[in-house]
Design a protein around this motif. Structure first.
Motif, PDB file in Angstrom:
ATOM      1  N   MET A   1     -10.092   0.024  -7.543  1.00  0.00           N
ATOM      2  CA  MET A   1      -9.713  -1.492  -7.221  1.00  0.00           C
ATOM      3  C   MET A   1     -11.510  -1.714  -7.435  1.00  0.00           C
ATOM      4  SD  MET A   1      -8.731  -2.739  -3.795  1.00  0.00           S
ATOM      5  CE  MET A   1      -7.196  -4.052  -4.464  1.00  0.00           C
ATOM      6  N   GLU A  28      -5.023  -1.309   2.069  1.00  0.00           N
ATOM      7  CA  GLU A  28      -3.736  -0.779   2.064  1.00  0.00           C
ATOM      8  C   GLU A  28      -3.977  -0.161   0.134  1.00  0.00           C
ATOM      9  OE1 GLU A  28      -0.771  -0.979   2.334  1.00  0.00           O
ATOM     10  OE2 GLU A  28      -1.501  -1.825   4.446  1.00  0.00           O
ATOM     11  N   ALA A  29      -5.349  -0.526  -0.174  1.00  0.00           N
ATOM     12  CA  ALA A  29      -5.545   0.651  -1.829  1.00  0.00           C
ATOM     13  C   ALA A  29      -6.174   1.914  -1.520  1.00  0.00           C
ATOM     14  CB  ALA A  29      -6.748  -0.173  -2.360  1.00  0.00           C
ATOM     15  N   ASP A  34      -5.889   5.043  -3.696  1.00  0.00           N
ATOM     16  CA  ASP A  34      -6.713   4.280  -4.689  1.00  0.00           C
ATOM     17  C   ASP A  34      -8.106   3.663  -4.890  1.00  0.00           C
ATOM     18  OD1 ASP A  34      -4.388   3.863  -6.268  1.00  0.00           O
ATOM     19  OD2 ASP A  34      -4.385   1.918  -5.418  1.00  0.00           O
ATOM     20  N   VAL A  36     -12.113   2.386  -4.288  1.00  0.00           N
ATOM     21  CA  VAL A  36     -12.228   1.365  -3.772  1.00  0.00           C
ATOM     22  C   VAL A  36     -13.438   0.733  -4.224  1.00  0.00           C
ATOM     23  CG1 VAL A  36     -12.026  -0.645  -2.236  1.00  0.00           C
ATOM     24  CG2 VAL A  36     -10.284   0.681  -2.591  1.00  0.00           C
TER      25      VAL A  36
END
Length: 119
Positions: A1, A28-29, A34, A36
């Motif tokens: 992201m 949240e990522a 994930d 970032v």
């Protein structure tokens, strides 16, 4: 992201409320595992309250290893780099101090409550 901080916040990253807004997107990522990338292109002003809320909180929520692997701050100007490094150093220094952690948690809880009277 990838998050363009200028688009999300503007050219001034100075207040806690904006830091919290960015934190909530990043949290949240990272929780999902994930990577970032926070792109600070065209952001010109920085202050520690912004980084305390956006990045400092993450140090209490994720391991240092996780953050090193998944969180990337790019295109910070010299001032932003200095401020975020100090915030990270302070958070790391006090992370293991239970009294400090309780004080920070209380302050954040009061701020999140938004009533302003400390209760």
């Amino acid at each position: 992201m990838q998050i363009n901080v200028h688009s999300e916040i503007g050219s001034r990253c100075i207040v806690a409320e904006d830091g919290q807004k960015l934190h909530d997107k990043v949290f949240e990522a990272l929780k999902a595992g994930d990577s970032v990338f926070l792109d600070f292109t065209d952001v010109r002003q920085f202050a520690s309250p912004f980084f305390n809320y956006s990045v400092g909180q993450l140090m209490n929520e994720f391991s240092e290893e996780c953050l090193r692997k998944l969180l990337h701050l790019v295109n910070l100007n010299e001032v932003g780099d200095i401020v975020v490094k100090q915030v990270i150093a302070n958070a790391a220094k006090f992370k293991g101090n239970d009294d400090y952690t309780k004080i920070v948690d209380d302050i954040l809880a009061r701020h999140a409550g938004g009533n302003g009277d400390g209760n």
